[in-house]
Design a protein around this motif. Structure first.
Motif, PDB file in Angstrom:
ATOM      1  N   SER A   4      -2.648   5.601  12.847  1.00  0.00           N
ATOM      2  CA  SER A   4      -0.795   6.076  12.022  1.00  0.00           C
ATOM      3  C   SER A   4      -0.947   6.510  13.882  1.00  0.00           C
ATOM      4  O   SER A   4      -1.028   6.950  14.536  1.00  0.00           O
ATOM      5  CB  SER A   4      -1.984   7.374  11.505  1.00  0.00           C
ATOM      6  OG  SER A   4      -0.062   7.772  11.130  1.00  0.00           O
ATOM      7  N   VAL A  17      -4.493  10.624   6.103  1.00  0.00           N
ATOM      8  CA  VAL A  17      -4.330  10.715   7.431  1.00  0.00           C
ATOM      9  C   VAL A  17      -5.641  11.562   7.743  1.00  0.00           C
ATOM     10  O   VAL A  17      -5.719  13.164   7.359  1.00  0.00           O
ATOM     11  CB  VAL A  17      -2.783  11.095   7.547  1.00  0.00           C
ATOM     12  CG1 VAL A  17      -3.145  11.135   9.335  1.00  0.00           C
ATOM     13  CG2 VAL A  17      -1.595  10.124   7.227  1.00  0.00           C
ATOM     14  N   GLN A  34      -1.933   6.023  -2.316  1.00  0.00           N
ATOM     15  CA  GLN A  34      -1.675   7.368  -2.155  1.00  0.00           C
ATOM     16  C   GLN A  34      -2.398   7.406  -0.154  1.00  0.00           C
ATOM     17  O   GLN A  34      -3.455   7.563  -0.886  1.00  0.00           O
ATOM     18  CB  GLN A  34      -2.535   8.732  -3.151  1.00  0.00           C
ATOM     19  CG  GLN A  34      -2.396   9.812  -2.476  1.00  0.00           C
ATOM     20  CD  GLN A  34      -3.557  11.034  -2.736  1.00  0.00           C
ATOM     21  OE1 GLN A  34      -4.776  10.891  -3.911  1.00  0.00           O
ATOM     22  NE2 GLN A  34      -3.174  12.552  -3.052  1.00  0.00           N
ATOM     23  N   ALA A  35      -1.950   7.551   0.408  1.00  0.00           N
ATOM     24  CA  ALA A  35      -1.884   8.037   1.692  1.00  0.00           C
ATOM     25  C   ALA A  35      -3.050   9.202   2.415  1.00  0.00           C
ATOM     26  O   ALA A  35      -2.724  10.188   1.883  1.00  0.00           O
ATOM     27  CB  ALA A  35      -1.082   8.051   2.846  1.00  0.00           C
ATOM     28  N   SER A  85      -6.540   1.177   6.830  1.00  0.00           N
ATOM     29  CA  SER A  85      -5.368   0.412   7.216  1.00  0.00           C
ATOM     30  C   SER A  85      -4.909   0.795   8.858  1.00  0.00           C
ATOM     31  O   SER A  85      -4.491   0.475   9.206  1.00  0.00           O
ATOM     32  CB  SER A  85      -4.585   0.907   6.617  1.00  0.00           C
ATOM     33  OG  SER A  85      -4.136   1.886   6.946  1.00  0.00           O
ATOM     34  N   THR A 131      -5.135   6.461   9.209  1.00  0.00           N
ATOM     35  CA  THR A 131      -4.199   5.950   7.794  1.00  0.00           C
ATOM     36  C   THR A 131      -5.041   5.755   7.072  1.00  0.00           C
ATOM     37  O   THR A 131      -5.458   4.036   6.788  1.00  0.00           O
ATOM     38  CB  THR A 131      -3.115   5.542   7.802  1.00  0.00           C
ATOM     39  OG1 THR A 131      -2.104   6.271   8.686  1.00  0.00           O
ATOM     40  CG2 THR A 131      -2.087   6.446   6.825  1.00  0.00           C
ATOM     41  N   SER A 132      -5.265   6.095   5.772  1.00  0.00           N
ATOM     42  CA  SER A 132      -6.337   5.406   4.262  1.00  0.00           C
ATOM     43  C   SER A 132      -5.396   4.939   3.406  1.00  0.00           C
ATOM     44  O   SER A 132      -4.290   6.248   3.120  1.00  0.00           O
ATOM     45  CB  SER A 132      -7.373   5.956   4.368  1.00  0.00           C
ATOM     46  OG  SER A 132      -8.307   5.967   5.173  1.00  0.00           O
ATOM     47  N   TYR A 133      -5.631   4.361   2.500  1.00  0.00           N
ATOM     48  CA  TYR A 133      -5.652   4.808   0.916  1.00  0.00           C
ATOM     49  C   TYR A 133      -6.016   4.397   0.492  1.00  0.00           C
ATOM     50  O   TYR A 133      -6.982   4.146  -0.008  1.00  0.00           O
ATOM     51  CB  TYR A 133      -3.751   3.802   0.536  1.00  0.00           C
ATOM     52  CG  TYR A 133      -3.292   3.513   1.848  1.00  0.00           C
ATOM     53  CD1 TYR A 133      -2.634   2.428   3.270  1.00  0.00           C
ATOM     54  CD2 TYR A 133      -2.017   3.546   1.593  1.00  0.00           C
ATOM     55  CE1 TYR A 133      -1.340   2.733   4.355  1.00  0.00           C
ATOM     56  CE2 TYR A 133      -0.514   3.891   1.961  1.00  0.00           C
ATOM     57  CZ  TYR A 133      -0.956   3.456   3.435  1.00  0.00           C
ATOM     58  OH  TYR A 133      -0.033   3.596   4.249  1.00  0.00           O
ATOM     59  N   SER A 148       2.591  16.809   2.134  1.00  0.00           N
ATOM     60  CA  SER A 148       1.469  16.596   3.320  1.00  0.00           C
ATOM     61  C   SER A 148       0.010  18.291   3.480  1.00  0.00           C
ATOM     62  O   SER A 148       1.028  19.319   3.136  1.00  0.00           O
ATOM     63  CB  SER A 148       1.003  16.477   4.330  1.00  0.00           C
ATOM     64  OG  SER A 148       1.194  17.513   5.089  1.00  0.00           O
ATOM     65  N   TYR A 171      -1.392  13.304   0.871  1.00  0.00           N
ATOM     66  CA  TYR A 171       0.502  13.487   0.929  1.00  0.00           C
ATOM     67  C   TYR A 171      -0.079  13.131  -0.456  1.00  0.00           C
ATOM     68  O   TYR A 171      -0.295  11.599  -0.992  1.00  0.00           O
ATOM     69  CB  TYR A 171       0.762  12.272   1.461  1.00  0.00           C
ATOM     70  CG  TYR A 171       0.409  12.132   3.324  1.00  0.00           C
ATOM     71  CD1 TYR A 171       2.459  13.229   4.126  1.00  0.00           C
ATOM     72  CD2 TYR A 171      -0.372  12.388   4.336  1.00  0.00           C
ATOM     73  CE1 TYR A 171       2.290  12.979   4.907  1.00  0.00           C
ATOM     74  CE2 TYR A 171       0.136  12.053   5.620  1.00  0.00           C
ATOM     75  CZ  TYR A 171       0.915  12.490   6.320  1.00  0.00           C
ATOM     76  OH  TYR A 171       1.321  13.312   7.373  1.00  0.00           O
ATOM     77  N   SER A 181       0.727  -1.423   0.056  1.00  0.00           N
ATOM     78  CA  SER A 181       0.149   0.035  -0.351  1.00  0.00           C
ATOM     79  C   SER A 181       0.779   1.382  -0.073  1.00  0.00           C
ATOM     80  O   SER A 181       0.507   1.899  -0.897  1.00  0.00           O
ATOM     81  CB  SER A 181      -0.957  -0.176   1.511  1.00  0.00           C
ATOM     82  OG  SER A 181      -2.101  -0.638   1.356  1.00  0.00           O
ATOM     83  N   PRO A 182       1.994   1.552   0.879  1.00  0.00           N
ATOM     84  CA  PRO A 182       2.849   2.680   0.867  1.00  0.00           C
ATOM     85  C   PRO A 182       2.801   2.988  -0.365  1.00  0.00           C
ATOM     86  O   PRO A 182       4.104   4.032  -1.234  1.00  0.00           O
ATOM     87  CB  PRO A 182       3.571   2.177   1.681  1.00  0.00           C
ATOM     88  CG  PRO A 182       2.783   1.314   2.808  1.00  0.00           C
ATOM     89  CD  PRO A 182       2.605   0.658   2.085  1.00  0.00           C
TER      90      PRO A 182
END
Length: 339
Positions: free
Chosen positions: A116, A69, A66-67, A113, A124-126, A88, A82, A61-62
């Motif tokens: 954070s 938060v 695309q992260a 996910s 934190t989401s993606y 950010s 981000y 995922s990272p």
């Protein structure tokens, strides 16, 4: 005097063995998974096999997502987005809950996910693309450090180039995932699986259990025709679907005198299946005798499992065969990382 000397020697030997036991064994793991077109008539399970991805380590995922938060702040709620350069900025959330965000980008799925590490109030989401590239690697060469967890390596640090080239030339094979990482090995009770997912995201068309999604516009039209309003059908598309990846599951490797690998993967393929059609109230009233539900061929997302447990030797290249896919894996010995 001799007794004291014997006790001292025994103590030194015990301390030496204790230090060796505390030293972590590190290995470098390289995995290549590909899909193959086959004419297999094997009947696969009706539902995907259970995969406990919630506790797995996610190295993908990272890199591909695309992260996002989301932070809860009474004075100034803010969703940090981000960009590719790790810069950010605050983005206005479209959700009334400041602990999560309902933003979507280019139709990509949004997956939560967990909390954070930056803040106890952050999640934190993606955002993901609709298709994940098969080659996964860090932007530059990477190496593990003592005390760290698994570390994703750059694609150039892999050693499967000739194997991938050879398998890709075979008719019907298609690459799904290739990645290399370094990780410490522990016993089975202390091992943590690595999350593997790749390919296309089917969440816009199918539920995780394989049922086809009835789009909301179609559901609304059907409700209007039936004279009902304000109701959602059971199969209506969710607003924020979790990704339904073409390949998804876990790979667990542990050390117990020998190395063992455990795979729990699902490969999803579009197909058709006989599904019962729910009778409406009018048709139920038209007949007084109970009849078997009518079944019709309906689009369905098949789930093909790759579930194996195998003892392997380090530095050897192992191949896990399957009618619909294949996995090539090598677990290489490596030196203890520096602090």
């Amino acid at each position: 005097m001799l007794r004291q000397l014997a006790v001292s020697i025994a103590t030194l030997i015990a301390l030496s063995h204790s230090s060796l036991a505390r030293a972590e064994a590190w290995f470098e793991v390289e995995v290549y998974i590909f899909e193959r077109q086959s004419q297999s008539t094997e009947q696969w399970p009706m539902a995907p096999i259970e995969t406990k991805t919630n506790r797995a380590i996610d190295l993908i995922s990272p890199v591909v997502g695309q992260a996002v938060v989301s932070m809860s702040n009474e004075s100034a709620p803010c969703t940090l987005v981000y960009d590719a350069d790790a810069n950010s900025h605050c983005a206005e959330s479209t959700s009334t809950d400041t602990n999560t965000t309902s933003e979507m980008s280019n139709g990509g799925a949004l997956a939560i996910s967990g909390p954070s590490t930056a803040s106890s109030n952050a999640v934190t989401s993606y955002r993901y693309p609709s298709v994940i590239p098969s080659e996964i690697g860090s932007g530059s060469q990477a190496y593990a450090s003592q005390g760290s967890g698994p570390v994703l390596l750059a694609s150039s640090q892999g050693q499967f180039a000739s194997i991938i080239s050879s398998l890709s030339r075979e008719r019907g094979n298609r690459s799904l995932l290739h990645m290399t990482w370094q990780q410490p090995m522990t016993g089975k009770s202390g091992s943590v699986p690595i999350r593997l997912f790749a390919g296309k995201d089917y969440s816009a068309s199918y539920h995780f259990d394989g049922r086809q999604i009835v789009q909301q516009a179609m559901a609304s039209a059907m409700q209007g025709a039936n004279g009902t309003t304000g109701m959602m059908t059971e199969t209506s598309a969710p607003l924020l679907p979790s990704p339904v990846w073409q390949l998804d599951g876990t790979l667990n490797i542990y050390l117990s005198h020998y190395l063992y690998i455990e795979t729990a993967l699902n490969l999803r393929k579009e197909g058709r299946k006989l599904m019962p059609v729910a009778a409406d109230e009018a048709s139920m009233n038209a007949t007084s005798t109970a009849t078997a539900p009518v079944k019709v061929m309906t689009p369905y997302l098949m789930s093909i499992p790759l579930e194996q447990n195998r003892r392997v030797k380090s530095d050897e290249i192992h191949y896990l065969d399957h009618p619909e896919m294949g996995m090539v894996i090598q677990i290489r010995k490596m030196a203890q990382p520096n602090a």
